[in-house]
Design a protein around this motif. Structure first.
Motif: not given
Length: 98
Positions: A25-27, A36-40, A69-77
């Motif tokens: 809600d706040v991001f 996102y960069q940490t995930c990708t 967080f990667c899964r929840t926020l960006f759907n990255i496994s």
């Protein structure tokens, strides 16, 4: 830990608390850039796993917790995170940059 669990139980009626849902809600897009960069790209996660020589309290934040967080926020496994980090390391020379 027990005292903290009691506070959480009283505040939330014994229900599990998600730290991710309120963040959605706040991001805005700027606040999500680093996660996102940490995930990708980087996979920069600070953990203190049980059974390691980490000098901090062990077992409170695991790699699975961080990658959630990667899964929840960006759907990255988790497998995608590993592949992205391996690519970035290969591209930039890992800990032996050119």
């Amino acid at each position: 830990v027990a005292a903290l669990a009691n506070v959480s139980t009283e505040q939330n009626g014994g229900a599990c608390v998600s730290v991710v849902d309120p963040l959605l809600d706040v991001f805005d897009s700027d606040a999500l850039s680093w996660p996102y960069q940490t995930c990708t790209e980087y996979g920069f996660y600070q953990t203190c796993e049980v059974g390691t020589d980490c000098p901090f309290a062990k077992g409170y934040v695991s790699l699975d917790d961080e990658v959630a967080f990667c899964r929840t926020l960006f759907n990255i496994s988790t497998h995608q995170v590993a592949a992205f980090v391996n690519f970035t390391n290969a591209l930039y020379g890992s800990d032996h940059p050119a």
